[in-house]
Enzyme design. Structure first.
Site, short mmCIF file in Angstrom:
data_model
loop_
_atom_site.label_atom_id
_atom_site.label_comp_id
_atom_site.label_asym_id
_atom_site.label_seq_id
_atom_site.Cartn_x
_atom_site.Cartn_y
_atom_site.Cartn_z
N GLN A 53 20.97 -6.88 42.51
CA GLN A 53 19.68 -6.25 42.78
C GLN A 53 19.23 -5.36 41.62
OE1 GLN A 53 19.09 -3.05 45.81
NE2 GLN A 53 17.87 -4.62 46.88
N ILE A 68 0.85 -1.18 0.00
CA ILE A 68 0.00 0.00 0.00
C ILE A 68 0.89 1.23 0.00
CG2 ILE A 68 -0.26 0.01 2.53
CD1 ILE A 68 -3.18 1.09 1.95
N THR A 95 2.56 7.02 1.93
CA THR A 95 3.57 8.03 2.25
C THR A 95 4.26 8.59 1.01
OG1 THR A 95 3.98 6.91 4.35
CG2 THR A 95 5.64 8.49 3.62
N GLY A 106 25.01 -6.12 28.14
CA GLY A 106 26.35 -5.53 28.09
C GLY A 106 26.83 -5.39 26.66
N GLU A 131 -4.82 -1.60 11.44
CA GLU A 131 -3.39 -1.47 11.16
C GLU A 131 -2.62 -1.11 12.42
OE1 GLU A 131 -0.28 1.34 8.59
OE2 GLU A 131 -2.44 1.44 8.18
N ARG A 132 -3.15 -0.16 13.19
CA ARG A 132 -2.44 0.27 14.40
C ARG A 132 -2.49 -0.79 15.49
NH1 ARG A 132 -4.77 6.36 13.32
NH2 ARG A 132 -3.05 6.97 11.95
#
Length: 381
Positions: free
Chosen positions: A280, A124, A127, A340, A243-244
């Site tokens: 922790q 589609i 944009t 990390g 769509e959303r």
């Protein structure tokens, strides 16, 4: 843990089939697809054979007329495995519904059966280079000339842009009428004057073919007008909640997967003589992410319940899209931190998820647009 109650045993059996298929056919090939910048058409045809494409399409057009939850299962499993190159969701949950819900019998019979089998891949084109979330600002025009329209303009950031056989194009049939002058057309990609640009290089979603499209005096048969002339904007607004919601579903599934992988990683990884999970800070981060995702899951599943009853409205879907995609990026960023330095290595799925998740806050309407929609609804008299 709050149990999910949306899916029955048939859905879960289907989920197992989808997962096994993806693990066998997609996961081993994903790195090569990323290098190529496109998922091969063969995987689409295999998916069609398994009934993974457009399961909601009516039986008379080749589908199995399944409920929306089958599509949700496919979306979730693709997202959990980080297979963002696979553009089945747009094909199934956006393009096919536009044709089935708004198209003539001619269009349904011509395109839907081949979309179900994977022989015809859909995209589609909304944009444009100068008009992103502002659909009323599109410049592409379609001028009626006898038994056809002449299409001129360009589009960008089009998912499935290289593989597509058909594209639903948003164009102005009467530029003087603003939103009421927008119409939708189903355009065959082999039409004279229709050109696909190069495959765009993106920060993430590297296996997904994303293209610019160009239309120069493309003759589109009048029967390829989708629905009525001037009704395009209304059709777009009607389909955008699904769509959303789809973006929310995929985003949440990916974030949940990222957390699952990170929990396993911190249990195994050692630092200063003990497991990272024993610190922790790690425990607090895991607890925070788990809680936020549990809350988000309750909201998304409630939206799904509403959508199944055709009661999901635009502001509610917008709230989900904005909140979930923001949370997706937050969670995956935290998960990468807990990995990390290894989390920044492309070989680790968390690195791919980090790159892939960012665009979720942009497409389907930017999250700033979502907030505007929500605010208008909340502040309305």
């Amino acid at each position: 843990m709050i149990p999910r109650t949306l899916f029955n045993s048939d859905h879960e059996t289907f989920r197992d089939t989808v997962r096994k298929f993806l693990e066998a056919e997609a996961v081993p090939n994903n790195e090569e697809w990323e290098k190529q910048g496109v998922v091969p058409r063969e995987i689409w045809l295999k998916a069609g054979e398994q009934g993974f494409l457009c399961p909601m399409v009516k039986e008379q057009y080749g589908g199995i007329e399944a409920d929306f939850l089958y599509s949700v299962v496919i979306n979730e499993e693709i997202s959990r495995l980080g297979l963002t190159g696979i553009g089945w969701g747009l094909h199934t949950e956006i393009v096919a519904p536009y044709i089935q819900n708004n198209g003539s019998e001619f269009l349904k019979e011509k395109y839907l059966p081949k979309m179900v089998t994977g022989e015809c891949i859909g995209a589609i084109a909304m944009t444009e280079p100068g008009a992103g979330s502002d659909l009323q600002g599109v410049k592409t025009t379609a001028v009626k000339q006898g038994d056809h329209y002449v299409l001129n303009g360009s589009k960008t950031f089009i998912t499935n842009g290289q593989n597509a056989d058909i594209v639903i194009v948003v164009a102005k049939t009467d530029p003087s009428k603003g939103a009421k002058g927008i119409s939708l057309f189903v355009v065959d990609c082999d039409s004279e004057g229709f050109e696909k640009g190069t495959n765009l290089k993106k920060v993430g979603m590297k296996a997904q073919d994303t293209s610019e499209l160009f239309f120069q005096d493309v003759k589109v048969p009048a029967e390829n007008l989708l629905g009525e002339e001037g009704m395009g904007f209304i059709y777009l607004m009607k389909e955008l909640p699904q769509e959303r919601l789809g973006i929310s579903i995929g985003g949440l599934a990916m974030a949940e997967s990222a957390l699952e992988q990170t929990i396993q990683y911190v249990k195994e990884r050692k630092a200063f003589g003990k497991s990272i999970a024993d610190f922790q800070n790690t425990q607090f981060k895991i607890a925070e992410m788990h809680t936020k995702l549990e809350v988000a899951r309750s909201y998304v599943d409630r939206c799904l319940e509403l959508h199944l009853k055709k009661e999901l409205d635009i502001p509610t879907a917008a709230a989900g899209k904005y909140y979930i995609t923001d949370l997706q990026c937050e969670v995956i960023d935290e998960c990468l931190q807990l990995h990390g330095g290894y989390g920044y290595m492309w070989e680790y799925p968390i690195a791919r998820m980090f790159a892939d998740s960012r665009v979720q806050r942009i497409y389907g309407g930017t999250n700033e647009i979502m907030k505007t929609i929500i605010a208008k609804a909340v502040l309305a008299d």
